[in-house]
Design an enzyme around this catalytic site. Structure first.
Site, PDB file in Angstrom:
ATOM      1  N   CYS A 290      44.825  37.312  38.692  1.00  0.00           N
ATOM      2  CA  CYS A 290      43.498  37.722  39.161  1.00  0.00           C
ATOM      3  C   CYS A 290      43.352  37.148  40.566  1.00  0.00           C
ATOM      4  CB  CYS A 290      42.406  37.180  38.239  1.00  0.00           C
ATOM      5  SG  CYS A 290      40.769  37.749  38.714  1.00  0.00           S
TER       6      CYS A 290
ATOM      7  N   ASN B 296      45.496  41.261  34.403  1.00  0.00           N
ATOM      8  CA  ASN B 296      45.498  42.475  33.576  1.00  0.00           C
ATOM      9  C   ASN B 296      45.660  42.199  32.080  1.00  0.00           C
ATOM     10  OD1 ASN B 296      45.481  44.596  35.669  1.00  0.00           O
ATOM     11  ND2 ASN B 296      47.431  43.662  36.272  1.00  0.00           N
TER      12      ASN B 296
HETATM   13 MG    MG Z   1      44.335  45.074  37.611  1.00  0.00          MG
END
Ligand code: MG
Length: 309
Positions: free
Chosen positions: A247, A256
């Site tokens: 992130c 993700n």
């Molecule tokens: Mg993503």
């Protein structure tokens, strides 16, 4: 929107769009060799994935992890009914993706100007105009074209995002006939009730356009959010094998949601994904060994259940 009955749910096909080779690897500091990326994509196809983000056609200085976009596409075998998706942000990127043979392009806009400026160097309005330029070109070239609204559930710079703002943006995007519009929780702040509410608000505005959702597990809510989206009628979710992809706004956090975590949850709940979970877990382990560091997904550590004997 009509809720699904338990019987209807059991027959539903949920499509997972594999974003690991692009969105996942792009957010990681290491750069994988082209041949490793090509093998990864081949393994994902063999596991049953049919829509795979394979490359980003942006300037290699901005995203060095994706500098080999053309080489990856050139090395990939064409497989019937498998879409290789290229991420594009402007006309130049679209021309490259088309020349490279992408059968689908993914374009990105954002729900806030500060995020759009930081991520794409453009205002929201400018990214919408870029989509309006690219979409007809894609349609004319018989290339599938979809568009994502990033930070639709919250922005690292502007905080809370009003659902009305997202609705206003999707109304514009829908005019250019996208294959689907994705709502992305780019920084992993969404919670399930918010997911349900935003999907309902967007659906009311554009009932004719399919929706896709992109969740991050930054705060451990991604699987719950995915389930909320599916129960709200969304048939397509993004996910990344192994959960690869950090992130960018929370350097020590997971990004993700993992494809295998979603496949486990969905298939055990009676949905069809067309994906072989064991092969997918094998692929996550293989990727782990190639990168020399663990992947964050849960199911790749715990294994599937029940065990095949
Ligand atoms: Mg993503």
């Amino acid at each position: 929107m009509t809720p699904y009955t338990a019987k209807q749910q059991a027959k539903r096909q949920i499509t997972l769009v594999e974003v690991g080779p692009r969105d996942g690897l792009q957010s990681e500091p290491d750069v994988l060799p082209t041949e490793t990326k090509v093998e990864l994509i081949g393994r994902l196809v063999a596991a049953g994935l049919r829509r795979i983000e394979v490359a980003s056609f942006v300037h290699p200085k901005l995203v060095p992890q994706m500098a080999d976009a053309e080489a990856v596409m050139a090395a990939l075998p064409r497989v019937p009914n498998v879409q290789y998706i290229g991420l594009v942000l402007n006309r130049k990127g679209f021309d490259r993706a088309r020349a490279a043979g992408c059968t689908e392009i993914g374009m990105v806009t954002a729900a806030t100007d500060r995020f759009a400026q930081r991520n794409q160097g453009a205002s929201v309005e400018e990214t919408i105009r870029a989509w309006e330029e690219i979409a007809p070109l894609a349609h004319a070239a018989s290339i599938r074209a979809q568009v994502t609204v990033s930070v639709a559930f919250g922005c690292p710079f502007e905080g809370e995002v009003a659902p009305d703002r997202v609705v206003e943006i999707v109304r514009r995007l829908a005019r250019s006939n996208p294959l689907e519009i994705a709502l992305a929780d780019t920084i992993g702040v969404a919670v399930p009730t918010q997911v349900t509410a935003l999907i309902e608000a967007v659906r009311a505005e554009i009932p004719h356009i399919p929706l896709r959702c992109h969740f991050h597990n930054t705060r451990n809510t991604a699987v719950a959010n995915a389930f909320a989206a599916v129960m709200a009628g969304v048939d397509t979710l993004d996910a990344s094998v192994g959960g690869v992809g950090g992130c960018p706004f929370a350097p020590n956090a997971t990004g993700n949601v993992a494809t295998e975590d979603l496949v486990y949850m969905l298939s055990r709940s009676g949905f069809e994904t067309g994906i072989d979970l064991d092969r997918l877990i094998d692929t996550a382990h293989w990727l782990q060994s190639k990168r020399g560091k663990p992947v964050p997904s849960m199911v790749s550590k715990a294994g599937s259940f029940p065990k095949h004997v």
